[in-house]
Design an enzyme around this catalytic site. Structure first.
Site, PDB file in Angstrom:
ATOM      1  N   ASP A 132       0.834  -1.211   0.000  1.00 66.01           N
ATOM      2  CA  ASP A 132       0.000   0.000   0.000  1.00 66.01           C
ATOM      3  C   ASP A 132       0.863   1.253   0.000  1.00 66.01           C
ATOM      4  O   ASP A 132       0.698   2.149  -0.844  1.00 66.01           O
ATOM      5  CB  ASP A 132      -0.909   0.018   1.238  1.00 66.01           C
ATOM      6  CG  ASP A 132      -1.948  -1.089   1.236  1.00 66.01           C
ATOM      7  OD1 ASP A 132      -3.086  -0.818   0.825  1.00 66.01           O
ATOM      8  OD2 ASP A 132      -1.621  -2.217   1.641  1.00 66.01           O
ATOM      9  N   GLU A 158      -5.475   7.000  -0.516  1.00 64.23           N
ATOM     10  CA  GLU A 158      -6.004   6.406   0.716  1.00 64.23           C
ATOM     11  C   GLU A 158      -5.055   6.484   1.898  1.00 64.23           C
ATOM     12  O   GLU A 158      -5.476   6.710   3.028  1.00 64.23           O
ATOM     13  CB  GLU A 158      -6.372   4.940   0.462  1.00 64.23           C
ATOM     14  CG  GLU A 158      -6.946   4.261   1.697  1.00 64.23           C
ATOM     15  CD  GLU A 158      -7.571   2.912   1.417  1.00 64.23           C
ATOM     16  OE1 GLU A 158      -8.305   2.434   2.281  1.00 64.23           O
ATOM     17  OE2 GLU A 158      -7.312   2.348   0.339  1.00 64.23           O
ATOM     18  N   ASP A 201      -6.039   4.537  -5.361  1.00 59.02           N
ATOM     19  CA  ASP A 201      -6.130   3.515  -4.322  1.00 59.02           C
ATOM     20  C   ASP A 201      -4.968   2.570  -4.581  1.00 59.02           C
ATOM     21  O   ASP A 201      -4.994   1.784  -5.529  1.00 59.02           O
ATOM     22  CB  ASP A 201      -7.456   2.757  -4.376  1.00 59.02           C
ATOM     23  CG  ASP A 201      -7.704   1.955  -3.105  1.00 59.02           C
ATOM     24  OD1 ASP A 201      -6.706   1.582  -2.442  1.00 59.02           O
ATOM     25  OD2 ASP A 201      -8.869   1.686  -2.771  1.00 59.02           O
ATOM     26  N   VAL A 255      -3.622  -0.125  -3.150  1.00 57.18           N
ATOM     27  CA  VAL A 255      -3.999  -1.546  -3.170  1.00 57.18           C
ATOM     28  C   VAL A 255      -5.455  -1.614  -2.741  1.00 57.18           C
ATOM     29  O   VAL A 255      -5.772  -1.596  -1.558  1.00 57.18           O
ATOM     30  CB  VAL A 255      -3.119  -2.403  -2.236  1.00 57.18           C
ATOM     31  CG1 VAL A 255      -3.572  -3.866  -2.286  1.00 57.18           C
ATOM     32  CG2 VAL A 255      -1.649  -2.315  -2.630  1.00 57.18           C
ATOM     33  N   ASP A 256      -6.340  -1.663  -3.714  1.00 52.47           N
ATOM     34  CA  ASP A 256      -7.765  -1.764  -3.432  1.00 52.47           C
ATOM     35  C   ASP A 256      -8.092  -3.226  -3.161  1.00 52.47           C
ATOM     36  O   ASP A 256      -7.908  -4.087  -4.023  1.00 52.47           O
ATOM     37  CB  ASP A 256      -8.567  -1.250  -4.633  1.00 52.47           C
ATOM     38  CG  ASP A 256     -10.059  -1.308  -4.380  1.00 52.47           C
ATOM     39  OD1 ASP A 256     -10.478  -0.969  -3.262  1.00 52.47           O
ATOM     40  OD2 ASP A 256     -10.799  -1.711  -5.291  1.00 52.47           O
ATOM     41  N   THR A 272      -7.147  -4.795   0.208  1.00 48.61           N
ATOM     42  CA  THR A 272      -5.939  -5.256   0.903  1.00 48.61           C
ATOM     43  C   THR A 272      -6.129  -6.656   1.475  1.00 48.61           C
ATOM     44  O   THR A 272      -5.195  -7.462   1.474  1.00 48.61           O
ATOM     45  CB  THR A 272      -5.542  -4.259   2.017  1.00 48.61           C
ATOM     46  OG1 THR A 272      -5.304  -2.980   1.421  1.00 48.61           O
ATOM     47  CG2 THR A 272      -4.286  -4.706   2.731  1.00 48.61           C
ATOM     48  N   SER A 318     -12.375  -5.908  -3.957  1.00 51.56           N
ATOM     49  CA  SER A 318     -11.830  -4.788  -4.716  1.00 51.56           C
ATOM     50  C   SER A 318     -12.644  -4.397  -5.951  1.00 51.56           C
ATOM     51  O   SER A 318     -13.692  -4.950  -6.249  1.00 51.56           O
ATOM     52  CB  SER A 318     -10.384  -5.068  -5.147  1.00 51.56           C
ATOM     53  OG  SER A 318     -10.334  -5.876  -6.303  1.00 51.56           O
ATOM     54  N   LYS A 358     -14.521  -6.126  -9.384  1.00 54.65           N
ATOM     55  CA  LYS A 358     -15.936  -6.281  -9.745  1.00 54.65           C
ATOM     56  C   LYS A 358     -16.279  -5.424 -10.961  1.00 54.65           C
ATOM     57  O   LYS A 358     -16.983  -5.857 -11.873  1.00 54.65           O
ATOM     58  CB  LYS A 358     -16.826  -5.917  -8.550  1.00 54.65           C
ATOM     59  CG  LYS A 358     -16.679  -6.866  -7.365  1.00 54.65           C
ATOM     60  CD  LYS A 358     -17.543  -6.456  -6.203  1.00 54.65           C
ATOM     61  CE  LYS A 358     -16.987  -5.296  -5.428  1.00 54.65           C
ATOM     62  NZ  LYS A 358     -15.782  -5.633  -4.647  1.00 54.65           N
ATOM     63  N   LYS A 396     -24.080  -2.635  -4.554  1.00 55.37           N
ATOM     64  CA  LYS A 396     -23.526  -2.420  -3.224  1.00 55.37           C
ATOM     65  C   LYS A 396     -24.449  -1.501  -2.443  1.00 55.37           C
ATOM     66  O   LYS A 396     -24.731  -0.385  -2.875  1.00 55.37           O
ATOM     67  CB  LYS A 396     -22.124  -1.814  -3.304  1.00 55.37           C
ATOM     68  CG  LYS A 396     -21.473  -1.633  -1.941  1.00 55.37           C
ATOM     69  CD  LYS A 396     -20.067  -1.063  -2.059  1.00 55.37           C
ATOM     70  CE  LYS A 396     -19.425  -0.946  -0.675  1.00 55.37           C
ATOM     71  NZ  LYS A 396     -18.084  -0.318  -0.736  1.00 55.37           N
ATOM     72  N   ASP A 415     -12.352   4.313  -4.312  1.00 55.48           N
ATOM     73  CA  ASP A 415     -12.875   2.951  -4.429  1.00 55.48           C
ATOM     74  C   ASP A 415     -13.734   2.749  -5.675  1.00 55.48           C
ATOM     75  O   ASP A 415     -14.185   1.630  -5.927  1.00 55.48           O
ATOM     76  CB  ASP A 415     -13.708   2.586  -3.192  1.00 55.48           C
ATOM     77  CG  ASP A 415     -12.858   2.341  -1.964  1.00 55.48           C
ATOM     78  OD1 ASP A 415     -11.741   1.816  -2.117  1.00 55.48           O
ATOM     79  OD2 ASP A 415     -13.311   2.673  -0.853  1.00 55.48           O
TER      80      ASP A 415
END
Length: 381
Positions: free
Chosen positions: A53, A78, A145, A147-148, A150, A289, A292, A306, A318
């Site tokens: 990250d 982030e 981001d 590392v979307d 983690t 993450s 999708k 969501k 995100d």
């Protein structure tokens, strides 16, 4: 809008995300042998953060500043340096510094210029802390981001490196690196075609089974997927990409739905009720993450829903890159009230109506929005 307006930004962003994916793969290989406090730590909100990250954020920040001028670059991201600056984080900070320098040394392989000498501790911390913009409706802001997903990264599952450019409140460039996304199936997809774009592809050979970078820019009506550079065989730069397109399926019984893995991020039972009411029959794919969004953009899924519980606020990093990918690949993304997502109001998606609905086409999207209106009063959200 001029389709070539953001060509330079897209060109650099694609290369930088490739570099970030290379970095993540190296760190993740180390996780196979040891998960320790020197690799993974918890932030103040108890969410995990890893060497990857911070290292990705430092690398992307440094590269964007070098290519576009530090005084001209605003980055919304982030991570911050609070946890990393604590005395008990000395070990992980050392790993971040070495990881960043190893990655930057590879910049020429991606057609970019790295530093002439290794970055020092203060320079790495500065690069991370430089990502302190709050965005907004005026000017250009990169949204990152590092590392979307983690948890997916730590568990060697799906995760993404997400980089977008917002210009006067509108997402205009979207790049999504998906190091663990299966490639073989994608390149055999009959809906995909070979395409070459200037300035981004150089001569190379070989195809890869896994890992890709997807990207697009606002108004082009197209999106592309590129395989990751194969570090073992020392390929220079991929000379090909494939155009990706959303699925043509509009029959709910045949549609595939994606949803978040963590229950804290969405209400699975409400989503299941909506799915049943519109005639969806397949079991949902629970995916970490922004992968999708990637699955919808390249035609492997048709729906992403969501619905977070009251009080949860969606962050722009995100969603920004993934939303643009789906839209330019032919899909539809709105809030649950049917309105476009607003990336002009800072770090959060303020004004979001109930949830987020992404679909491959208008017919499925309209059916789900209608079901939301019909069932919302009976929900506990």
């Amino acid at each position: 809008m001029d389709k070539g307006k953001y060509s330079e930004e897209l060109n650099v962003a694609v290369r930088v995300v490739h570099m970030a994916c290379f970095l993540c793969q190296k760190v993740q290989k180390g996780l196979a042998f040891s998960i320790s406090d020197d690799v993974v730590q918890s932030k103040d909100d108890d969410s995990p953060v890893t060497v990857a990250d911070w290292s990705v954020q430092a690398t992307v920040s440094w590269m964007l500043s070098e290519n576009f001028g530090g005084e001209n670059v605003s980055i919304v991201a982030e991570e911050d340096v609070q946890t990393l600056s604590k005395s008990e984080s000395a070990g992980i900070l050392d790993k971040v510094i070495s990881t960043v320098n190893e990655c930057l040394a590879e910049a020429p392989r991606y057609g970019l210029k790295g530093p002439s000498v290794a970055l020092e501790r203060s320079q790495v911390l500065e690069a991370i802390s430089r990502c302190n913009s709050s965005g907004g409706p005026v000017g250009r802001h990169w949204v990152l981001d590092p590392v979307d997903g983690t948890l997916g990264f730590v568990r060697r599952d799906q995760y993404a490196v997400a980089l977008a450019l917002v210009d006067n409140g509108e997402v205009v460039v979207g790049v999504l690196g998906c190091p663990n996304y299966p490639m073989k199936e994608q390149f055999n997809n009959q809906n995909q075609q070979n395409h070459t774009m200037p300035d981004i592809y150089w001569t190379s050979t070989g195809k890869h089974e896994e890992g890709c970078v997807m990207y697009t820019s606002r108004g082009c009506g197209r999106a592309w997927m590129q395989p990751l550079v194969d570090t073992d065989k020392k390929f220079e730069w991929p000379n090909f990409a494939r155009e990706i397109r959303v699925s043509s399926i509009d029959d709910p019984e045949l549609a595939t739905i994606c949803e978040p893995v963590e229950r804290a991020n969405t209400d699975h039972s409400f989503t299941a009720g909506l799915a049943s009411s519109v005639g969806l029959r397949k079991q949902p794919l629970r995916v970490y993450s922004m992968v999708k969004y990637a699955a919808i953009a390249c035609g492997n899924a048709e729906i992403f829903m969501k619905f977070a519980r009251a009080g949860y606020k969606e962050k722009i990093w995100d969603h920004a890159a993934g939303v643009l990918l789906v839209e330019e690949a032919g899909g539809v993304v709105t809030d649950a009230g049917g309105r476009p997502l607003d990336f002009s109001r800072g770090v959060y998606l303020e004004g979001l109506d109930r949830g987020i609905v992404a679909c491959s086409g208008v017919k499925l999207h309209d059916a789900i929005i209608g079901a939301v209106y019909a069932s919302w009063e009976s929900s506990n959200l």
